[in-house]
Design an enzyme around this catalytic site. Structure first.
Site, short mmCIF file in Angstrom:
data_model
loop_
_atom_site.label_atom_id
_atom_site.label_comp_id
_atom_site.label_asym_id
_atom_site.label_seq_id
_atom_site.Cartn_x
_atom_site.Cartn_y
_atom_site.Cartn_z
N HIS A 192 -9.10 43.33 -0.39
CA HIS A 192 -10.10 42.99 -1.43
C HIS A 192 -10.48 41.52 -1.28
CE1 HIS A 192 -11.62 43.41 -5.78
NE2 HIS A 192 -11.99 42.21 -5.37
N HIS A 246 -12.89 48.12 -10.32
CA HIS A 246 -12.66 46.97 -11.20
C HIS A 246 -12.33 47.57 -12.56
CE1 HIS A 246 -13.28 42.71 -12.53
NE2 HIS A 246 -13.23 43.36 -13.68
N ASP A 256 -8.56 39.12 -3.58
CA ASP A 256 -9.67 38.86 -4.51
C ASP A 256 -10.13 37.41 -4.41
OD1 ASP A 256 -11.67 39.43 -6.32
OD2 ASP A 256 -10.38 39.23 -8.07
N HIS A 264 -6.87 44.49 -8.15
CA HIS A 264 -6.34 43.29 -8.82
C HIS A 264 -5.71 43.57 -10.18
CE1 HIS A 264 -10.38 43.71 -10.44
NE2 HIS A 264 -10.97 43.12 -9.42
N LYS A 282 -17.19 50.86 -4.30
CA LYS A 282 -16.66 49.97 -5.34
C LYS A 282 -17.33 50.24 -6.67
CE LYS A 282 -14.55 46.60 -7.36
NZ LYS A 282 -14.15 45.26 -7.05
N HIS A 312 -13.99 38.59 -1.39
CA HIS A 312 -15.41 38.25 -1.54
C HIS A 312 -15.75 37.21 -0.48
CE1 HIS A 312 -15.69 40.25 -5.50
NE2 HIS A 312 -14.42 39.91 -5.56
C1 NCD Z 1 -15.25 38.04 -8.54
C2 NCD Z 1 -16.47 37.29 -7.99
O1 NCD Z 1 -16.63 36.11 -8.27
O2 NCD Z 1 -17.24 37.91 -7.24
N1 NCD Z 1 -14.63 37.22 -9.54
C3 NCD Z 1 -13.36 37.30 -9.96
O3 NCD Z 1 -13.01 36.60 -10.90
N2 NCD Z 1 -12.49 38.09 -9.36
C4 NCD Z 1 -15.66 39.35 -9.05
C5 NCD Z 1 -14.50 40.27 -9.33
O4 NCD Z 1 -13.81 40.72 -8.42
O5 NCD Z 1 -14.27 40.55 -10.51
ZN ZN Z 2 -13.01 40.91 -6.64
#
Ligand code: NCD
Ligand code: ZN
Length: 345
Positions: A14, A137, A248, A175, A100, A16
């Site tokens: 996971h 999520h 995450d 998460h 997702k 971003h």
């Molecule tokens: C994530 C993001 O900024 O894209 N932020 C986070 O706090 N984890 C989005 C997410 O996974 O909830």
């Molecule tokens: Zn995330």
């Protein structure tokens, strides 16, 4: 005392990676440590079809050094308009590894998310039939539910029903942050698993208010009370195959974090393995580390384990207070601290 640990190459289930200049700035941190990563689709606009995913995958590869040995695994952002046939085709073509589910308005860039997951039953039935995982999520978004309760309420109201109505659907609760989520996954069927971030193993909600408001400790789901951190930690080091690494890592520029309405997300990619390893070391669970970071996830997804190994050694690893500069300057998790392990390249 063990001072050196060599394990099969790990994966991040996971992450971003963002896009544009931010992608250029962060991708190598993930590729340096992980063989593969499940890449979140919450770009603007979100990645909802195969063409967008293929183009994004190409941008990710172009952001990496030519010799990087890294495979991004793409995900489809579910919307109310998600189409079962298109998703199944993209899965068969090797474009989408998973879908997702962001409940609409749950987190960063989730405005296009799903308003009622049960209306997507045809999509979920198809995913169940083809063995395509659903990544969730897991927070309700009702404004009348306390933000610290939103995950537990999601488990109670939504996840339990999903597991019941789609008994063969592979579900990853992403998460996890609460004792309720850890217990539900732990006791649930083999089709149900969870990812765990470093921050939810390491900080509790006091970190948000430690001498003042701490935007760099803010992510979603928000960190909870100490008893929940301990429950999540126990799950991670338990040796159960249902729990695996998902950082995450969610970078936001400093100005977007240090703001009157700061963005949710912790940038933990640069020293993720060191952070996780310290937890397993503190818990006397070094023997459980490799399964958590390199085996459980791949097995759950039905993907081959990675070839090759990485080595971490005991040693001081100072974490910079800021990483990068200008438009992509980022404050990393553990900024200014020293970690006790180091990844040997
Ligand atoms: C994530 C993001 O900024 O894209 N932020 C986070 O706090 N984890 C989005 C997410 O996974 O909830
Ligand atoms: Zn995330």
């Amino acid at each position: 005392m063990t001072d050196r640990i060599t394990i099969r190459r790990p994966d991040d289930w996971h992450v971003h990676l963002r896009d544009g200049a931010m992608l250029q700035a962060v991708a190598a941190h993930t590729a340096r440590q992980f063989a593969r990563a499940i890449v979140m689709p919450n770009l603007t606009p979100p990645v909802t079809d195969a063409a967008a995913a293929v183009a994004y995958r190409e941008r990710i590869m172009a952001a990496l050094p030519a010799d990087a040995d890294f495979t991004p695994l793409m995900t489809c952002y579910l919307t109310d308009a998600a189409d079962a046939a298109a998703i199944a085709d993209a899965h068969a073509a090797g474009v989408f590894t998973a879908c997702k589910l962001y409940p609409a308005h749950a987190t960063t860039n989730s405005a296009h998310g799903v308003t009622d997951i049960f209306r997507l039953a045809p999509v979920l039935e198809r995913m169940q039939a083809i063995g395509m995982p659903l990544l969730i999520h897991g927070e309700v978004t009702d404004r009348d539910i306390d933000i610290f309760d939103r995950e537990a309420v999601f488990v109670d109201r939504i996840l339990s029903r999903l597991v019941r109505e789609f008994p063969a659907l592979k579900i990853v609760l992403e998460h996890i942050t609460t004792a309720e989520a850890a217990a539900f996954v732990s006791e649930g069927p083999a089709t149900l698993a969870a990812t765990i971030t470093p921050q939810h193993l390491i900080i509790n909600r006091n970190a948000l208010f430690d001498g003042g408001l701490r935007p760099h400790a803010y992510c979603l789901p928000v960190v909870k009370r100490e008893k929940h951190r301990l429950a999540v930690r126990a799950a991670a080091v338990s040796g159960s195959p249902k729990f695996f690494l998902g950082t995450d890592s969610a970078p936001h520029v400093v100005g977007a974090k240090e703001s009157g309405c700061g963005c949710a997300g912790i940038f933990n990619a640069p020293f993720a393995l060191e952070a996780y390893l310290r937890v397993f070391d503190q818990e006397g669970a070094l023997d459980k580390f490799e399964a958590f970071v390199s085996e459980n996830g791949a097995r759950f997804y039905g993907l081959p384990l990675n070839a090759g190994t990485i080595t971490l050694v005991r040693g001081e690893t100072p974490v910079p207070t800021i990483i990068g500069q200008g438009d992509t300057a980022l404050v990393p998790f553990h900024a200014g601290e020293t970690l006790g392990w180091r990844l040997v390249n």
